[in-house]
Enzyme design. Sequence first.
Site, PDB file in Angstrom:
ATOM      1  N   GLY A   1      18.374  -2.716   0.470  1.00 36.18           N
ATOM      2  CA  GLY A   1      17.917  -4.111   0.571  1.00 36.18           C
ATOM      3  C   GLY A   1      17.154  -4.478  -0.688  1.00 36.18           C
TER       4      GLY A   1
ATOM      5  N   ARG B   1       8.369   3.903   6.084  1.00 31.28           N
ATOM      6  CA  ARG B   1       7.498   4.108   7.238  1.00 31.28           C
ATOM      7  C   ARG B   1       7.547   5.583   7.617  1.00 31.28           C
ATOM      8  NH1 ARG B   1       5.363   0.078   6.184  1.00 31.28           N
ATOM      9  NH2 ARG B   1       5.032  -1.783   7.447  1.00 31.28           N
TER      10      ARG B   1
ATOM     11  N   GLU C   1      -1.566   6.986  10.556  1.00 30.24           N
ATOM     12  CA  GLU C   1      -2.357   6.487   9.428  1.00 30.24           C
ATOM     13  C   GLU C   1      -3.699   5.973   9.956  1.00 30.24           C
ATOM     14  OE1 GLU C   1      -0.168   3.686   7.028  1.00 30.24           O
ATOM     15  OE2 GLU C   1       1.506   5.050   6.772  1.00 30.24           O
TER      16      GLU C   1
ATOM     17  N   HIS D   1      -0.625   4.897   1.572  1.00 31.00           N
ATOM     18  CA  HIS D   1       0.054   3.611   1.819  1.00 31.00           C
ATOM     19  C   HIS D   1      -0.373   2.566   0.772  1.00 31.00           C
ATOM     20  CE1 HIS D   1       2.175   1.316   5.285  1.00 31.00           C
ATOM     21  NE2 HIS D   1       2.425   0.725   4.125  1.00 31.00           N
ATOM     22  N   ILE D   2      -0.070   2.891  -0.476  1.00 35.12           N
ATOM     23  CA  ILE D   2      -0.533   2.029  -1.583  1.00 35.12           C
ATOM     24  C   ILE D   2       0.602   1.309  -2.297  1.00 35.12           C
ATOM     25  CG2 ILE D   2      -2.674   3.242  -2.177  1.00 35.12           C
ATOM     26  CD1 ILE D   2      -0.670   4.442  -4.526  1.00 35.12           C
ATOM     27  N   ALA D   3       1.841   1.471  -1.817  1.00 33.05           N
ATOM     28  CA  ALA D   3       2.972   0.982  -2.606  1.00 33.05           C
ATOM     29  C   ALA D   3       2.885  -0.504  -2.939  1.00 33.05           C
ATOM     30  CB  ALA D   3       4.284   1.304  -1.900  1.00 33.05           C
TER      31      ALA D   3
HETATM   32  C1  DGY Z   1       4.719  -3.564   4.169  1.00 36.97           C
HETATM   33  O1  DGY Z   1       4.775  -4.637   3.625  1.00 36.97           O
HETATM   34  O2  DGY Z   1       5.221  -3.368   5.265  1.00 36.97           O
HETATM   35  C2  DGY Z   1       4.004  -2.473   3.463  1.00 36.97           C
HETATM   36  O3  DGY Z   1       4.182  -1.257   4.073  1.00 36.97           O
HETATM   37  C3  DGY Z   1       2.526  -2.777   3.311  1.00 36.97           C
HETATM   38  O4  DGY Z   1       1.979  -3.235   4.457  1.00 36.97           O
END
Ligand code: DGY
Length: 314
Positions: free
Chosen positions: A150, A228, A257, A276-278
């Site tokens: 995606g 996830r 988390e 979870h910093i992406a």
């Molecule tokens: C999302 O946008 O789902 C990311 O994991 C950050 O919350």
Amino acid sequence: MTQQVYLPDDIPAVGKKILTDAGFDVIVGSGRDRDVMKKEGSNANAVLIGTQPFDADIMDAMPNLKVIARNGVGYDAVDVEAATERGIYVVNTPKALSDSVAETAVLELLAISKNLYQDSKAIYDDNWKYRKTHPGRDVAGKTVGILGFGRIGQQVAKKLSGFDVKVIAYDPFAKSTDTVEIVDRDTIFKTSDYVMVHLPALPETEHSIGTAEFKMMKNDAYLINMARGIIIVTSELVDALKNGDIAGAALDVFEEEPLPVTDELVSLENVLLTPHIASNTIETKARMAVDATQDIVRVLHGDQPKSAVNRLDD
Ligand code: DGY
């Protein structure tokens, strides 16, 4: 009466300004605790949330709610069916974060290949020699397999275009491009040196990567998960990392988390773990705040939101 927007976590000023300019009261709360949210949001017409669970019980504590806005793309923690039944829109910000998540994914691919975290840590541990027994691996000439082609998966492929890698992808809804070949799922696991997970968390994808997939992977391949935690069977990943079924993993997301420091993953040397910093950058947080608050304004003004994930009957 003035409509109220509840923010359990504060958001960038640019987003709050959109809400106050539209004439709403903005309530900045004190965090994600369920009971705290139920109390602080009891008069809210709109709420803007992170990745915390948001279920029927919380919705019922906010009887005036018209829209739940997700500051991000994944809405797996929101009970969308319960929201729809209650006539509440659920909106998200799918366009705001692809660049940021793709950058972090490529960063983590490179970092785990070069043993970056452990090598850096060795300096602080006064162990310069660590590098001798822990050489990294080059990325050039390798195959990268992307699960989920995606918006984010496509950005990852684009950003990898200068790295001399072959990029393949699995996605039942995508077609091959000039540079990326769409292949079947097993081919991703069997032939990739890097398996990158960019799937949504859905009943079909939950716990869909476990021992069978790790056994298919090459022993010197890496898993990179920016999507996830629940997509992976974590206990089976730990076994695969300990048995040498795969070389390593870079993980930004976890089944639980915050990841408890006592988790076995934390004790492994062949992992790179990030909290979870992406999408946690200044630019992306501002973009998400703008997109989410603009959709809140639309709904509270009686207009159609741009990015609803559910449909409400008129
Ligand atoms: C999302 O946008 O789902 C990311 O994991 C950050 O919350």
